[in-house]
Every structure is written in structure tokens, then in C-alpha cells.
Enzyme design. Structure first.
Site, PDB file in Angstrom:
ATOM      1  N   LYS A  62       0.951  -1.194   0.034  1.00 23.10           N
ATOM      2  CA  LYS A  62       0.154   0.168   0.008  1.00 23.10           C
ATOM      3  C   LYS A  62       1.055   1.106  -0.018  1.00 23.10           C
ATOM      4  O   LYS A  62       1.610   1.364   1.163  1.00 23.10           O
ATOM      5  CB  LYS A  62      -0.806   0.000   1.327  1.00 23.10           C
ATOM      6  CG  LYS A  62      -1.846   1.101   1.095  1.00 23.10           C
ATOM      7  CD  LYS A  62      -2.888   1.080   2.549  1.00 23.10           C
ATOM      8  CE  LYS A  62      -3.891   1.977   2.110  1.00 23.10           C
ATOM      9  NZ  LYS A  62      -3.502   3.419   1.903  1.00 23.10           N
ATOM     10  N   ASP A  64       2.186   5.207   0.035  1.00 22.74           N
ATOM     11  CA  ASP A  64       1.590   6.321   0.805  1.00 22.74           C
ATOM     12  C   ASP A  64       1.626   7.563  -0.207  1.00 22.74           C
ATOM     13  O   ASP A  64       2.597   8.241  -0.036  1.00 22.74           O
ATOM     14  CB  ASP A  64       2.451   6.432   2.040  1.00 22.74           C
ATOM     15  CG  ASP A  64       1.994   7.448   2.879  1.00 22.74           C
ATOM     16  OD1 ASP A  64       0.967   7.915   2.753  1.00 22.74           O
ATOM     17  OD2 ASP A  64       2.530   7.704   4.130  1.00 22.74           O
ATOM     18  N   GLU A 200       2.673   1.775   4.780  1.00 17.31           N
ATOM     19  CA  GLU A 200       1.525   1.936   5.471  1.00 17.31           C
ATOM     20  C   GLU A 200       0.732   0.534   5.519  1.00 17.31           C
ATOM     21  O   GLU A 200      -0.394   0.578   6.317  1.00 17.31           O
ATOM     22  CB  GLU A 200       0.568   2.934   4.325  1.00 17.31           C
ATOM     23  CG  GLU A 200      -0.622   3.205   4.748  1.00 17.31           C
ATOM     24  CD  GLU A 200      -1.339   4.496   3.864  1.00 17.31           C
ATOM     25  OE1 GLU A 200      -2.365   4.859   4.280  1.00 17.31           O
ATOM     26  OE2 GLU A 200      -0.467   4.820   2.994  1.00 17.31           O
TER      27      GLU A 200
END
Length: 347
Positions: A62, A64, A200
């Protein structure tokens, strides 16, 4: 601009190796219907979860950054935020790089980031780049292909869409455009490793899922910590101008509810930027349905238009953030769409 192939047949594209050709040969996009290039495609939405769902899933990091959809139509490249704002003029170098992609027309989905020397995305550096209009170092991490040369791929399985995308990017390497690789490992181990690296979290996508432009449970995110967007409903005054930001979230009825305050994570430069951004929004009365009891002289209420991202330890049963830390402003998200993220059951 380069062409993908003379007839627009994906299976004849030399950029695709044998496995990719075999997958495409089995797919109904060998002779795709000629679908006009959409003017807009709403992004697939991600469901927050605290545990990996059952079934066959593939996981990626994921990133950022800011969600960014890319539309290519002939020589025109457009860069859209997830809410449809055209940010092409803000990222001219990235748009120029994407013109090199060997396609007639396409839609890509991904995330725009600034990466540290060790490769980790740096969200505050990304915001500073946009604020100063110094966006030449932005990197686009592409993770999905929605449309290609007259073929609408949204009904195809995510693994096929990503395979074609990876082959296209390998065929035409670009300095500022990269593919978001699938991570082949246990998702909980992946999440633990991501957290150790101060990333993240991870995103999972269900094998065989189509691109529905909805929050249908086909994409999930597992996060390393509690972090989300809040509406800035006001701020408390301090000697430096701002003491803390007063936060709000929309409830199920669309009302703005007080969600606590954030008073840490600010630098002097950040405080100055906040004052400049928030000053035009000042008003006499709060838009919150349950405003906190504060001395009138000590607070500035705001028209709820500005969104910020905040890290926090938890949200209490009363709906207030604890140990909140300011991450940055979010100009890519509308305030009226901000509500509490929850761990929804997947279907």
C-alpha cells in the site's frame, strides 16, 4: 507515439511473453469490441479489514501517496485524482513520460508518490512537492489496466489485467513509471514486514475479480496503524496561530460529528501553510452537530471544506481520536465524502 500492434490485437504484441499470450488467447479480449475511450472511469474502492479474507488473493504494497488515474487518448495524456480532478498541469514531467507508453489509448490506475533514497514513499515530501510546484521527482506506481486500444478490460480478471499492464511497462521502460509487483508470501507476514519498514500496509485483490468502480469487497487493505482523513471543522488559537485542529467525520445521515482534535505533528512551515489554507474558511458558527464546549475567543470555526490526514492510537467509544498526529492536508479528497473507515465484513 508508438503503436501497440498494427491491428490492435493484444495477442500479437511482442511485448507480451508466451505466458501472457496464452492467457490472452483464452480471454474474450482476443477480438475485443471497439469501445470508445471513456471520458472518466471511477476508481475501484478498497475495504478496510484487520485480517486477510479467505479465498485466492494477491497482495501488493500500500503506497503512501495520491491515487491517480491516467487516461491516454492519442497524443493526449490526462492525470486524474480519484475524485475526477484533472491534475495534468501539476505533473507535466510525469505526463510527458507516460506519452511514451506504446498504446493508442488506455486507462491506468495507480498511485503517485515521492520515494526516499531507500525506496519508501514520503507523504509529506509529496505534499511539499505539490505546494512548491516541484513535481519532477514524482513516481507513478501503476497497479491496474482498465482500458486498452478500444478494449474495455474492466470485466476481465484482475490477474489478467495486471499481467498485460506489467508486460506493457516492461516493453516500454519509463524513468518515473513503475509496476506495483505482486508479493508472493503469507499476507500476515507481508503486513508485519511492511510495518517494520514503516510502510502503510498492504492491499489484497481477489483473484478473478472485475473492476467494478465500487466498494464491493474485491479489494481490501490491511494497515500498519490507524490512519485516515478527517474534515477540519475549526482550530484552537495559540501564540503561533494554531494550537490544534478540531476534527469532524460524517455520520450515516451525512451530518458532521465532532471527532476530537490533533495538536501534534506540525512544523513551523506546516502551521504557516495551514493558516494560509484555512483563513478564507473562517466563520462565526460551527457546522458540527455536537461542537465541543470551548471559549469563543479561543476557537476559529471553519466552513468544512478542507481535509487532513491523521495518525492516531484509537477512536474512543465516544467517537474521539486519541494520541492523534497530523500527517498532512488532502487536497485530492472532497470533505463531504469523509466518514469513519470501518472493518467491514466481506461477502
Amino acid at each position: 507515439m508508438h503503436t501497440l500492434s498494427g491491428r490492435g490485437d493484444l495477442s500479437d504484441n511482442p511485448a507480451l511473453h508466451s505466458e501472457g499470450k496464452a492467457q490472452i488467447a483464452r480471454s474474450r479480449i482476443v477480438q475485443p469490441p471497439k469501445v470508445p475511450n471513456p471520458g472518466w472511469i471511477a476508481p475501484q474502492l478498497v475495504t478496510l479489514t484487520t485480517r486477510p479474507p479467505q479465498g485466492e488473493w494477491r497482495y501488493e504494497l500500500k503506497y503512501d501517496g495520491y491515487r491517480l488515474l491516467v487516461r491516454i487518448d492519442g497524443d493526449q495524456v490526462q492525470l486524474f485524482t480519484k475524485n475526477g480532478f484533472d491534475w495534468t498541469d501539476r505533473m507535466p514531467r510525469l505526463a510527458k513520460d507516460l506519452k511514451r507508453l506504446a498504446v493508442h489509448s488506455a486507462w491506468l490506475d495507480g498511485e503517485v508518490v515521492i520515494q526516499e533514497d531507500d525506496g519508501r514513499p514520503a507523504f509529506q515530501a509529496l505534499q511539499s512537492a505539490f505546494a512548491s510546484k516541484a513535481t519532477d521527482d514524482l513516481v507513478y506506481i501503476a497497479f491496474d489496466l482498465l482500458y486498452l486500444n478500444g478494449a474495455d478490460l474492466r470485466g476481465e480478471a484482475v490477474e489478467l489485467r495486471r499481467h498485460v499492464l506489467e508486460a506493457l511497462l516492461e516493453h516500454c521502460p519509463m524513468e518515473r513509471v513503475r509496476f506495483s509487483a505482486t508479493l508472493d508470501a503469507d499476507p500476515m507476514q507481508l503486513l508485519a514486514n511492511a510495518c517494520r519498514m514503516n510502510l502503510e500496509g498492504i492491499v489484497g485483490k481477489r483473484d478473478g475479480s472485475r473492476y467494478s468502480s465500487a466498494r464491493d469487497g474485491a479489494w481490501v487493505k490491511l494497515k500498519c496503524g490507524n490512519r485516515q482523513e478527517f474534515v477540519i471543522a475549526g482550530y484552537s488559537r495559540a501564540a503561533g496561530g494554531i494550537g490544534s485542529l478540531l476534527l469532524g467525520l460524517h455520520n450515516d445521515e451525512g451530518q458532521l460529528v465532532y471527532a476530537g482534535r490533533v495538536g501534534s505533528g506540525f512544523s513551523e512551515r506546516t502551521l504557516q501553510a495551514l493558516l494560509e489554507a484555512l483563513a478564507p474558511l473562517a466563520k462565526d458558527r460551527p457546522d458540527l452537530i455536537d461542537p465541543p464546549r470551548l471559549e469563543r475567543a479561543g476557537v476559529v470555526w471553519l466552513t468544512p471544506q478542507q481535509v487532513c490526514e491523521v495518525k492516531f492510537a484509537e477512536i474512543t467509544p465516544a467517537g474521539k481520536v486519541r494520541h492523534a498526529v497530523f500527517v498532512g492536508l488532502r487536497d485530492d479528497k472532497p470533505a463531504d465524502a469523509i466518514s469513519l473507515e470501518s472493518d467491514n465484513e466481506l461477502v
